[in-house]
Design an enzyme around this catalytic site. Sequence first.
Site, PDB file in Angstrom:
ATOM      1  N   GLU A  63     -69.809  78.892 -87.529  1.00 40.42           N
ATOM      2  CA  GLU A  63     -70.865  78.128 -88.385  1.00 40.42           C
ATOM      3  C   GLU A  63     -72.118  78.435 -88.177  1.00 40.42           C
ATOM      4  O   GLU A  63     -72.535  79.301 -87.319  1.00 40.42           O
ATOM      5  CB  GLU A  63     -70.486  76.607 -87.628  1.00 40.42           C
ATOM      6  CG  GLU A  63     -69.445  76.161 -87.580  1.00 40.42           C
ATOM      7  CD  GLU A  63     -69.166  74.791 -86.749  1.00 40.42           C
ATOM      8  OE1 GLU A  63     -68.439  73.857 -86.942  1.00 40.42           O
ATOM      9  OE2 GLU A  63     -69.467  75.070 -85.534  1.00 40.42           O
ATOM     10  N   ASP A 234     -65.602  68.380 -81.806  1.00 41.36           N
ATOM     11  CA  ASP A 234     -66.968  68.802 -82.879  1.00 41.36           C
ATOM     12  C   ASP A 234     -66.501  69.550 -84.336  1.00 41.36           C
ATOM     13  O   ASP A 234     -67.087  70.448 -84.525  1.00 41.36           O
ATOM     14  CB  ASP A 234     -67.852  69.702 -81.919  1.00 41.36           C
ATOM     15  CG  ASP A 234     -67.120  70.840 -81.593  1.00 41.36           C
ATOM     16  OD1 ASP A 234     -65.870  70.988 -81.710  1.00 41.36           O
ATOM     17  OD2 ASP A 234     -67.971  71.665 -80.656  1.00 41.36           O
TER      18      ASP A 234
HETATM   19  P1  NAD Z   1     -63.637  76.389 -72.709  1.00 36.95           P
HETATM   20  O1  NAD Z   1     -62.585  77.094 -73.551  1.00 36.95           O
HETATM   21  O2  NAD Z   1     -64.367  77.487 -71.918  1.00 36.95           O
HETATM   22  O3  NAD Z   1     -63.090  75.229 -72.066  1.00 36.95           O
HETATM   23  C1  NAD Z   1     -62.225  74.292 -72.524  1.00 36.95           C
HETATM   24  C2  NAD Z   1     -61.405  73.746 -71.190  1.00 36.95           C
HETATM   25  O4  NAD Z   1     -60.726  72.647 -71.600  1.00 36.95           O
HETATM   26  C3  NAD Z   1     -60.496  74.765 -70.811  1.00 36.95           C
HETATM   27  O5  NAD Z   1     -60.670  75.082 -69.381  1.00 36.95           O
HETATM   28  C4  NAD Z   1     -59.012  74.110 -71.228  1.00 36.95           C
HETATM   29  O6  NAD Z   1     -58.004  74.233 -70.100  1.00 36.95           O
HETATM   30  C5  NAD Z   1     -59.498  72.670 -71.044  1.00 36.95           C
HETATM   31  N1  NAD Z   1     -58.547  71.804 -71.756  1.00 36.95           N
HETATM   32  C6  NAD Z   1     -57.915  71.832 -72.972  1.00 36.95           C
HETATM   33  N2  NAD Z   1     -56.954  70.874 -73.183  1.00 36.95           N
HETATM   34  C7  NAD Z   1     -57.372  70.019 -72.193  1.00 36.95           C
HETATM   35  C8  NAD Z   1     -56.885  68.511 -71.970  1.00 36.95           C
HETATM   36  N3  NAD Z   1     -55.939  67.942 -72.709  1.00 36.95           N
HETATM   37  N4  NAD Z   1     -57.007  67.939 -70.931  1.00 36.95           N
HETATM   38  C9  NAD Z   1     -57.949  68.691 -69.805  1.00 36.95           C
HETATM   39  N5  NAD Z   1     -58.430  69.859 -70.233  1.00 36.95           N
HETATM   40  C10 NAD Z   1     -58.200  70.195 -71.233  1.00 36.95           C
HETATM   41  O7  NAD Z   1     -64.768  75.603 -73.809  1.00 36.95           O
HETATM   42  P2  NAD Z   1     -65.993  75.171 -73.536  1.00 36.95           P
HETATM   43  O8  NAD Z   1     -67.104  76.411 -74.011  1.00 36.95           O
HETATM   44  O9  NAD Z   1     -66.568  74.601 -72.426  1.00 36.95           O
HETATM   45  O10 NAD Z   1     -66.112  74.141 -74.825  1.00 36.95           O
HETATM   46  C11 NAD Z   1     -65.379  72.956 -74.800  1.00 36.95           C
HETATM   47  C12 NAD Z   1     -65.614  72.165 -76.252  1.00 36.95           C
HETATM   48  O11 NAD Z   1     -66.872  71.732 -76.265  1.00 36.95           O
HETATM   49  C13 NAD Z   1     -65.120  73.069 -77.219  1.00 36.95           C
HETATM   50  O12 NAD Z   1     -64.290  72.222 -78.176  1.00 36.95           O
HETATM   51  C14 NAD Z   1     -66.481  73.418 -77.795  1.00 36.95           C
HETATM   52  O13 NAD Z   1     -66.569  73.407 -79.386  1.00 36.95           O
HETATM   53  C15 NAD Z   1     -67.351  72.086 -77.445  1.00 36.95           C
HETATM   54  N6  NAD Z   1     -68.603  72.333 -77.457  1.00 36.95           N
HETATM   55  C16 NAD Z   1     -69.541  71.239 -78.025  1.00 36.95           C
HETATM   56  C17 NAD Z   1     -70.939  71.389 -78.042  1.00 36.95           C
HETATM   57  C18 NAD Z   1     -71.627  70.070 -78.570  1.00 36.95           C
HETATM   58  O14 NAD Z   1     -73.013  70.010 -78.708  1.00 36.95           O
HETATM   59  N7  NAD Z   1     -71.109  68.982 -78.705  1.00 36.95           N
HETATM   60  C19 NAD Z   1     -71.533  72.515 -77.489  1.00 36.95           C
HETATM   61  C20 NAD Z   1     -70.712  73.646 -76.967  1.00 36.95           C
HETATM   62  C21 NAD Z   1     -69.431  73.450 -77.020  1.00 36.95           C
END
Ligand code: NAD
Length: 346
Positions: A63, A234
């Site tokens: 993005e 997101d």
């Molecule tokens: P990451 O992959 O490092 O961590 C995600 C974690 O979620 C993993 O440890 C995984 O095992 C766990 N997980 C997956 N399904 C699950 C469930 N059903 N129950 C509990 N845990 C579960 O990713 P990250 O960098 O920490 O990002 C997490 C999310 O946040 C991503 O989807 C990313 O796109 C989003 N994000 C949003 C923003 C925002 O501004 N809103 C900013 C950054 C990241």
Amino acid sequence: MKPSDKALVPFVSVDNMMRLVHHIGVEQVILQIAAQIEADFKRWESFDKTPRIPAHSPHGVIELMPTSDGESYGFKYVNGHPKNTSEGLQTVTAFGLLADVYTGYPTLLTEMTLLTALRTAATSALVGSYLAPKSARVMAMIGNGAQSEFQCLAFKAMCGIDTVRLYDTDAKATAKCAANLQNKGLNVIACPSPQDAIEGAQIITTCTADKKYATILTDNMVGPGVHINAIGGDCPGKTELHRDILLRSDIFVEYPDQTRIEGEIQALEPDHPVTEIWQVMTGQASGRRDEKQITLFDSVGFAIEDFSALRYIKNAIEGTDFFEPLDMLADPDDPRDLYGMLMRAS
Ligand code: NAD
């Protein structure tokens, strides 16, 4: 020939970003970015705004997130690839650029993977400071990946959280998060289920990554009075909350045009009422009204938050050596003699 100084662009590498953050302190950086975001959200109308521009593939999404306040222009390049961690790669990586609107010349290029985690945490806790119950001391942190420690520390620094209850489907992620939060002034409890994690929590942060409609929280799990900080959903087709929770909540968003495409509210009618969080910050809309209300921050991450973070970094590196001058702009002494500059270099 050496490029002139005005064409050298300060570049903040991952290494320098880490040095800078250690120099200032993680929580202090989060607080300072939050202050910049709040100041920019309070002048919301002075920004060009557009939903971010995605390129979806079966593997993930890439993005671009641009905005401008008429003086500076900024964009972030960011990816979201939930399958990456299984290949030893990050789900989210990013870099960003700031430019001078008057000349169009870039004024900063920086890594933004760390900066995204810091600005997302700053945004979450800033919004939490407006919406969460003032008495909140316990937060459930569901999804213990790359963003999670930053989220916990931000809510400690800005909302007075003293306990975090961690849950992840992968126990190794929870163990990592718990270890990283040792001796950080938080009581850290690893929980065996999401139900257990939300026990007694007044704030629930969901930050999981999966490119599908997931149901991390079901309706019966969410009691009255909580603040939900939902940041993992997101993308189109990627949500975390059961629709019934949305129907019981007062929903706050960054930029509705983008959130309706990417946020939890993609599960609702396109005209379902939401409140823009900048209006709560300026006093034009109310935030939490009573202690029974469920408030939901349907966060997707908006370009102005990155713009605020970029401007913060640009100021923070001034007079320091936490950057390298980057020769990325061809800038001949005679602006029309680009070819001559090339030939003289032979
Ligand atoms: P990451 O992959 O490092 O961590 C995600 C974690 O979620 C993993 O440890 C995984 O095992 C766990 N997980 C997956 N399904 C699950 C469930 N059903 N129950 C509990 N845990 C579960 O990713 P990250 O960098 O920490 O990002 C997490 C999310 O946040 C991503 O989807 C990313 O796109 C989003 N994000 C949003 C923003 C925002 O501004 N809103 C900013 C950054 C990241």
